[in-house]
Design a protein around this motif. Structure first.
Motif, PDB file in Angstrom:
ATOM      1  N   SER A  27      43.099 100.221 116.001  1.00  0.00           N
ATOM      2  CA  SER A  27      42.407 101.360 115.382  1.00  0.00           C
ATOM      3  C   SER A  27      41.622 102.148 116.421  1.00  0.00           C
ATOM      4  CB  SER A  27      41.465 100.864 114.285  1.00  0.00           C
ATOM      5  OG  SER A  27      42.185 100.249 113.246  1.00  0.00           O
ATOM      6  N   VAL A  31      42.267 106.115 117.569  1.00  0.00           N
ATOM      7  CA  VAL A  31      41.212 107.134 117.568  1.00  0.00           C
ATOM      8  C   VAL A  31      41.094 107.760 118.951  1.00  0.00           C
ATOM      9  CG1 VAL A  31      38.722 107.512 117.362  1.00  0.00           C
ATOM     10  CG2 VAL A  31      39.912 106.098 115.675  1.00  0.00           C
ATOM     11  N   ALA A  88      34.004 103.979 116.212  1.00  0.00           N
ATOM     12  CA  ALA A  88      35.297 103.293 116.244  1.00  0.00           C
ATOM     13  C   ALA A  88      35.197 101.940 116.929  1.00  0.00           C
ATOM     14  CB  ALA A  88      36.322 104.164 116.963  1.00  0.00           C
TER      15      ALA A  88
END
Length: 285
Positions: A27, A31, A88
């Motif tokens: 993830s 990002v 993030a």
């Protein structure tokens, strides 16, 4: 080190040496890639601005490398999205295959311009060949699953790429001869270990010194230690215990470790004498 020494990244004979990719790292990588592309930058254009190699940026975007605090700060500035990147990264509490208490030091290791290690428990993780890594993990208590063994072996081997990917970083290792005499895993593992040490010791940025079995003057009686010099020329110390670790940042305490490490280097065999002893030990197996 447990994770530096007997442990402070590996692969089976055929599989990839890449660490397992976690959802959190994937993830974060997604990002990072989206922000980079939105900024109109290629990996080749972005990498020098954050002072990372293109290869390292690619690994981060693929979720195969844990981002250091320094990288997150630099990337956030370059991409004009510091809050997004920090958000993030907020839940990236550990790197796949590395103990949670070791992750912070692993990040410091990646940024270091000088890295010193003294080990009296096990061969430093950055110097362990695969056979030795597996011998350690296979004997760990409580026992690990096959999946854990593969994941943690891969993580340790991945970390070892620092030695070749950072040719301008000076690596110094002082290792007790007794760790080789112990023959963890048997003669075959010890032979592979000695061969590996001889090969790694040829790298221009790596110095390996053995502390002989008999040394009346010995500055390492308080145990293993690791020291890293940051890009800002600050020194940080690190020690490990049973399933725990301590980061040492107070200048007066770091100074003590630097003094002791300097004395250890003087007391250990020099690099040429170390090579001679390793070759002699291998011949005696």
């Amino acid at each position: 080190m447990a994770y530096v020494g007997g442990g402070p990244g590996v692969l089976d004979g055929v599989a990839s040496s890449e660490p397992e990719v976690s959802d959190g790292l994937k993830s974060f990588g997604a990002v990072l890639k989206a922000l980079r592309e939105e900024a109109g930058l290629t990996q080749e254009e972005f990498a020098p601005q954050v002072r990372y190699s293109v290869h390292a940026v690619a690994k981060l975007e693929q979720g195969k490398r844990f981002p250091s605090v320094r990288f997150i700060e630099r990337a956030g500035t370059v991409l004009e999205a510091p809050r997004v990147l920090k958000a993030a990264a907020r839940h990236l509490t550990r790197r796949q295959g590395l103990a949670s208490w070791f992750v912070q030091w692993a990040g410091i290791e990646e940024e270091a311009i000088s890295l010193y290690a003294y080990e009296c428990r096990a061969i430093p993780g950055l110097l362990q060949p695969e056979a030795y890594i597996r011998a350690i993990f296979e004997r760990r208590l409580p026992p690990v699953t096959e999946e854990q063994l593969e994941r943690e072996t891969a993580a340790r081997l991945e970390r070892q790429q620092l030695l070749t990917q950072k040719p301008n970083t000076a690596f110094s290792f002082v290792i007790e001869q007794a760790l080789l005499e112990r023959r963890v895993g048997g003669v075959g593992v010890t032979r592979a270990l000695i061969d590996h040490l001889l090969e790694v010791g040829k790298l221009r940025n790596v110095e390996i010194q053995l502390m002989p079995l008999q040394q009346e003057d010995h500055a390492g009686v308080d145990g293993q230690m690791y020291l890293a010099e940051t890009p800002d020329n600050q020194w940080i110390g690190y020690t490990e215990g049973q399933r725990s670790s301590t980061l040492i940042t107070a200048p007066k305490d770091v100074s003590v470790l630097l003094q002791r490490y300097g004395k250890l280097r003087a007391q250990a065999l020099d690099c040429r004498a170390t090579v001679s002893l390793l070759e002699h030990m291998r011949g005696a197996l």
